[in-house]
Design a protein around this motif. Structure first.
Motif, PDB file in Angstrom:
ATOM      1  N   GLY A 235      -6.570  -7.766 -15.346  1.00 41.08           N
ATOM      2  CA  GLY A 235      -6.038  -7.001 -16.459  1.00 41.08           C
ATOM      3  C   GLY A 235      -4.556  -7.215 -16.630  1.00 41.08           C
ATOM      4  O   GLY A 235      -4.023  -8.297 -16.374  1.00 41.08           O
ATOM      5  N   ASN A 236      -3.848  -6.166 -17.052  1.00 40.83           N
ATOM      6  CA  ASN A 236      -2.418  -6.274 -17.326  1.00 40.83           C
ATOM      7  C   ASN A 236      -1.562  -5.886 -16.129  1.00 40.83           C
ATOM      8  O   ASN A 236      -0.813  -6.706 -15.614  1.00 40.83           O
ATOM      9  N   ASN A 237      -1.647  -4.640 -15.700  1.00 38.76           N
ATOM     10  CA  ASN A 237      -0.802  -4.158 -14.606  1.00 38.76           C
ATOM     11  C   ASN A 237      -1.646  -3.333 -13.637  1.00 38.76           C
ATOM     12  O   ASN A 237      -2.394  -2.450 -14.051  1.00 38.76           O
ATOM     13  N   LEU A 238      -1.506  -3.619 -12.348  1.00 37.51           N
ATOM     14  CA  LEU A 238      -2.281  -2.947 -11.313  1.00 37.51           C
ATOM     15  C   LEU A 238      -1.332  -2.222 -10.371  1.00 37.51           C
ATOM     16  O   LEU A 238      -0.426  -2.832  -9.794  1.00 37.51           O
ATOM     17  N   VAL A 239      -1.529  -0.906 -10.209  1.00 38.23           N
ATOM     18  CA  VAL A 239      -0.667  -0.060  -9.386  1.00 38.23           C
ATOM     19  C   VAL A 239      -1.420   0.370  -8.139  1.00 38.23           C
ATOM     20  O   VAL A 239      -2.513   0.947  -8.235  1.00 38.23           O
ATOM     21  N   LEU A 240      -0.871   0.095  -6.955  1.00 32.65           N
ATOM     22  CA  LEU A 240      -1.510   0.498  -5.703  1.00 32.65           C
ATOM     23  C   LEU A 240      -1.304   1.987  -5.464  1.00 32.65           C
ATOM     24  O   LEU A 240      -0.254   2.541  -5.757  1.00 32.65           O
ATOM     25  N   GLN A 241      -2.326   2.635  -4.892  1.00 30.59           N
ATOM     26  CA  GLN A 241      -2.302   4.063  -4.616  1.00 30.59           C
ATOM     27  C   GLN A 241      -2.782   4.321  -3.193  1.00 30.59           C
ATOM     28  O   GLN A 241      -3.341   3.451  -2.544  1.00 30.59           O
ATOM     29  N   GLY A 242      -2.591   5.549  -2.712  1.00 30.22           N
ATOM     30  CA  GLY A 242      -3.156   5.969  -1.443  1.00 30.22           C
ATOM     31  C   GLY A 242      -2.247   5.743  -0.262  1.00 30.22           C
ATOM     32  O   GLY A 242      -1.368   4.875  -0.272  1.00 30.22           O
ATOM     33  N   ALA A 243      -2.487   6.547   0.801  1.00 33.08           N
ATOM     34  CA  ALA A 243      -1.668   6.452   2.016  1.00 33.08           C
ATOM     35  C   ALA A 243      -1.785   5.086   2.672  1.00 33.08           C
ATOM     36  O   ALA A 243      -0.864   4.620   3.339  1.00 33.08           O
ATOM     37  N   GLY A 244      -2.923   4.421   2.493  1.00 36.37           N
ATOM     38  CA  GLY A 244      -3.106   3.106   3.097  1.00 36.37           C
ATOM     39  C   GLY A 244      -2.122   2.077   2.598  1.00 36.37           C
ATOM     40  O   GLY A 244      -1.815   1.100   3.298  1.00 36.37           O
ATOM     41  N   ALA A 245      -1.598   2.273   1.387  1.00 36.38           N
ATOM     42  CA  ALA A 245      -0.636   1.313   0.844  1.00 36.38           C
ATOM     43  C   ALA A 245       0.633   1.293   1.670  1.00 36.38           C
ATOM     44  O   ALA A 245       1.207   0.230   1.946  1.00 36.38           O
ATOM     45  N   ALA A 246       1.101   2.461   2.087  1.00 38.69           N
ATOM     46  CA  ALA A 246       2.288   2.521   2.938  1.00 38.69           C
ATOM     47  C   ALA A 246       1.962   2.058   4.346  1.00 38.69           C
ATOM     48  O   ALA A 246       2.740   1.342   4.984  1.00 38.69           O
ATOM     49  N   GLN A 247       0.790   2.447   4.860  1.00 37.14           N
ATOM     50  CA  GLN A 247       0.394   2.031   6.206  1.00 37.14           C
ATOM     51  C   GLN A 247       0.296   0.518   6.327  1.00 37.14           C
ATOM     52  O   GLN A 247       0.580  -0.058   7.379  1.00 37.14           O
ATOM     53  N   GLY A 248      -0.107  -0.128   5.257  1.00 35.90           N
ATOM     54  CA  GLY A 248      -0.270  -1.580   5.280  1.00 35.90           C
ATOM     55  C   GLY A 248       0.971  -2.351   4.894  1.00 35.90           C
ATOM     56  O   GLY A 248       0.921  -3.568   4.773  1.00 35.90           O
ATOM     57  N   ARG A 249       2.120  -1.640   4.699  1.00 30.04           N
ATOM     58  CA  ARG A 249       3.363  -2.281   4.278  1.00 30.04           C
ATOM     59  C   ARG A 249       3.137  -3.079   2.989  1.00 30.04           C
ATOM     60  O   ARG A 249       3.512  -4.247   2.882  1.00 30.04           O
ATOM     61  N   CYS A 250       2.499  -2.440   2.023  1.00 25.76           N
ATOM     62  CA  CYS A 250       2.161  -3.113   0.769  1.00 25.76           C
ATOM     63  C   CYS A 250       3.333  -3.042  -0.211  1.00 25.76           C
ATOM     64  O   CYS A 250       4.121  -2.095  -0.196  1.00 25.76           O
ATOM     65  N   ILE A 251       3.425  -4.033  -1.067  1.00 28.31           N
ATOM     66  CA  ILE A 251       4.441  -4.107  -2.119  1.00 28.31           C
ATOM     67  C   ILE A 251       3.748  -4.484  -3.419  1.00 28.31           C
ATOM     68  O   ILE A 251       2.959  -5.432  -3.461  1.00 28.31           O
ATOM     69  N   ASP A 252       4.019  -3.710  -4.482  1.00 28.54           N
ATOM     70  CA  ASP A 252       3.476  -4.062  -5.790  1.00 28.54           C
ATOM     71  C   ASP A 252       4.544  -4.088  -6.878  1.00 28.54           C
ATOM     72  O   ASP A 252       4.231  -4.284  -8.046  1.00 28.54           O
ATOM     73  N   ALA A 253       5.828  -3.881  -6.473  1.00 27.53           N
ATOM     74  CA  ALA A 253       6.871  -3.748  -7.498  1.00 27.53           C
ATOM     75  C   ALA A 253       8.234  -4.054  -6.915  1.00 27.53           C
ATOM     76  O   ALA A 253       8.425  -4.118  -5.692  1.00 27.53           O
ATOM     77  N   PHE A 254       9.180  -4.225  -7.811  1.00 29.03           N
ATOM     78  CA  PHE A 254      10.604  -4.253  -7.467  1.00 29.03           C
ATOM     79  C   PHE A 254      11.180  -2.981  -8.060  1.00 29.03           C
ATOM     80  O   PHE A 254      11.237  -2.827  -9.280  1.00 29.03           O
ATOM     81  N   GLY A 255      11.587  -2.041  -7.197  1.00 30.58           N
ATOM     82  CA  GLY A 255      11.880  -0.702  -7.682  1.00 30.58           C
ATOM     83  C   GLY A 255      10.586  -0.098  -8.184  1.00 30.58           C
ATOM     84  O   GLY A 255       9.625   0.039  -7.426  1.00 30.58           O
ATOM     85  N   ASN A 256      10.516   0.228  -9.456  1.00 34.64           N
ATOM     86  CA  ASN A 256       9.251   0.697 -10.024  1.00 34.64           C
ATOM     87  C   ASN A 256       8.725  -0.255 -11.100  1.00 34.64           C
ATOM     88  O   ASN A 256       7.833   0.084 -11.864  1.00 34.64           O
ATOM     89  N   SER A 257       9.283  -1.473 -11.146  1.00 31.82           N
ATOM     90  CA  SER A 257       8.843  -2.490 -12.094  1.00 31.82           C
ATOM     91  C   SER A 257       7.708  -3.308 -11.483  1.00 31.82           C
ATOM     92  O   SER A 257       7.915  -4.103 -10.560  1.00 31.82           O
TER      93      SER A 257
END
Length: 553
Positions: A235-257
């Motif tokens: 699709g266009n833009n995918l936003v990661l959610q959930g506590a697992g995102a922080a636990q996994g050291r995930c990155i989906d943006a620069f700042g909030n972009s």
């Protein structure tokens, strides 16, 4: 039901930005969009990150690889014979623990939309996310709103880097569905054992509120392994959610972009360890070999292969039954589900491994993959390592005019370096000339790719098209993809001309392509505004209210 390869390739030309090709024809080609300040370190360099990670996840005494970098802003670069030093960030400066890739806290605090395209850091945009133009992304959609925006959320399971976490389905939400080809999300992991062995495992994505058609089986992960997770989206833009995102050291943006379709978990630690082990001779990256045209086989960082948003998306494929339930694409699952559709991600990595390499007599870098019908497959991380070590000639590195890497519609070194870190590429200098970087990337793409596509045309014409709605074979698809990339990257702003002439049938499908292989020289005027050429909203063909788009990986 037949196998389906619907993907982001079909939604990557921006509204009103159809590529003009030689004669005044517009290509309905939706080219893939996936989207620095230099990543800041809190005490240490990439070298210390690699050594710290190795000491805890592999073996003591590991030294970091020598730094080597080449950039699209230079006219040429030497072949990469040694891995580059991984850029470091504050998140990676925390001590590594014995694996499988332990939990660590990561910032979940969203900032206000940045005015300055460099005002940000690699982050999770958990609240108030914006797209590359700076437009707000709604996180409370109805299914109808999701079908219009093509923006979705993806909930990361707890402890996603562990064996159990990898076998726990990720959930596609915010009104989106895996049964909608324009909203499908895909997850892929690459596992690096302390002995240097690599394995691929594709975690499953399910539509929120549904169960897997077949429950995944957890992989076996040797203690001390490092795991990277890569995410792709149709699709266009995918936003990661959930506590697992922080636990996994995930990155989906620069700042909030948001980096539109692409996100990753534990990327920096994985590549720091992998690069150090390559330097020590503990990981062997196979040679590229020679293609049928007598040239070296390609990597995802070959200017002869890249498009407007190189190195994006994943190779994972899923099965979908008539009830909207998904399962991993294994032979056993396919037999159990009977007639299930195959869902695929519009991926540069998949283009290389599943189309271009087979058509040109090359072999991709693969590893054992219990979630693949063949038992082995490539991955985004494997391709990044292969490109780092084996790429010959000028190395294509993510440029600032990648439409996914804009911040508020402007070129951003910081966002570009965020994606570069996720792809194991050296960072741009904070003082880099953004227009020069964009112009040289366009110049190299236009001076290198046409001749290669022309040389491979005979073989690729006999190979299936990744998207039949765009090109009637692989050769015509590749030509149309290059033509669309020219416009989507704003290459015309640097005194360059589109080298592709495309012949299309009445349905807008490319049936023939020809190339002008004359060398071009980009022009960068002093004072030229450093900004992107626009944001490509990917929409399905013929959707009311939007221009028709087609594809491009």
């Amino acid at each position: 039901m037949p196998t389906r390869h619907r993907s982001a390739w079909q939604r990557r030309l921006s509204q009103g930005r159809l590529a003009r090709i030689a004669v005044p024809l517009a290509i309905p080609l939706a080219l893939g969009l996936v989207l620095g300040i230099i990543l800041v370190t809190n005490g240490g360099t990439a070298s210390t990150v690699a050594q710290s990670a190795l000491a805890n996840c592999a073996s003591p005494g590991a030294s970091a690889p020598a730094s080597a970098s080449a950039d699209a802003s230079a006219p040429a670069s030497a072949p990469a014979s040694a891995p580059a030093s991984a850029p470091a960030s504050a998140a990676a400066s925390a001590p590594a623990s014995p694996a499988p890739c332990p939990s660590a806290s990561a910032s979940a605090t969203a900032s206000a939309p940045p005015v300055d395209p460099e005002a940000g850091t690699p982050d999770l945009a958990l609240t108030n996310p914006v797209d590359p133009t700076g437009a707000a992304i709604n996180l409370n959609q109805t299914p109808a709103e999701a079908a219009d925006s093509l923006n979705c959320t993806l909930t990361v399971p707890a402890n996603p880097l562990s064996a159990q976490g990898l076998a726990t389905p990720w959930q596609l939400g915010d009104g989106c569905s895996e049964a909608n080809p324009n909203q499908e999300a895909f997850v892929e992991s690459t596992i690096l054992a302390p002995n240097g062995k690599l394995m691929v495992y594709d975690p499953l994505v399910v539509t929120q509120g549904t169960r897997p058609a077949v429950a995944p089986t957890p992989p076996t992960i040797p203690r001390g392994s490092q795991v990277i997770i890569n995410v792709g989206f149709n699709g266009n833009n995918l936003v990661l959610q959930g506590a697992g995102a922080a636990q996994g050291r995930c990155i989906d943006a620069f700042g909030n972009s948001i980096i539109s379709q692409t996100s990753a978990c534990n990327a920096q630690r994985f590549f720091a360890v992998a690069n150090a082990m390559i330097a020590q001779g503990r990981i062997r990256i196979p040679a590229l070999g020679t293609s049928t045209d007598g040239k070296a086989c390609e990597t995802t960082e070959s200017f002869s292969l890249i498009d407007q948003d190189q190195s994006d998306n994943v190779i994972s494929e899923y099965l979908l039954n008539g009830n909207g339930q998904t399962a991993q694409d294994t032979v056993a699952n396919k037999n159990a589900m009977g007639g299930a559709m195959v869902l695929a991600n519009g991926s540069d990595d998949g283009l290389l491994a599943h189309f271009v390499d087979p058509a040109t007599g090359c072999k991709p870098f693969t590893a054992k993959d219990p979630t693949s019908p063949n038992g082995v497959d490539s991955s985004q991380a494997l391709n990044s390592l292969s490109a780092l070590v084996r790429q010959r000639g000028t190395r294509a590195l993510l440029p600032v005019n990648d439409p996914q890497l804009l911040v508020g519609g402007q070129f951003s070194i910081g966002k570009t370096n965020t994606f570069r870190m996720m792809a194991d590429q050296p960072p741009l200098s904070p003082n880099a000339n953004k227009n020069q970087n964009a112009a040289m990337y366009c110049q190299n793409m236009l001076n290198i790719q046409p001749a290669k596509l022309q040389a491979d045309a005979a073989n690729e014409a006999n190979f299936t098209s990744p998207v039949p709605a765009v090109g009637n074979n692989l050769a015509t698809f590749m030509g149309a993809r290059l033509a669309g990339s020219f416009t989507n990257m704003g290459c015309q702003n640097f005194g360059l001309t589109n080298p592709v002439t495309v012949t299309m049938d009445g349905n807008g499908v490319a049936t023939a392509v020809t190339f002008n292989t004359a060398q071009q020289k980009a022009k960068v005027q002093d004072g030229t505004r450093e900004r992107g050429s626009g944001y490509n909203k990917r929409v399905p063909h013929g959707r009311k209210g939007h221009k028709e788009n087609a594809a491009g990986m």
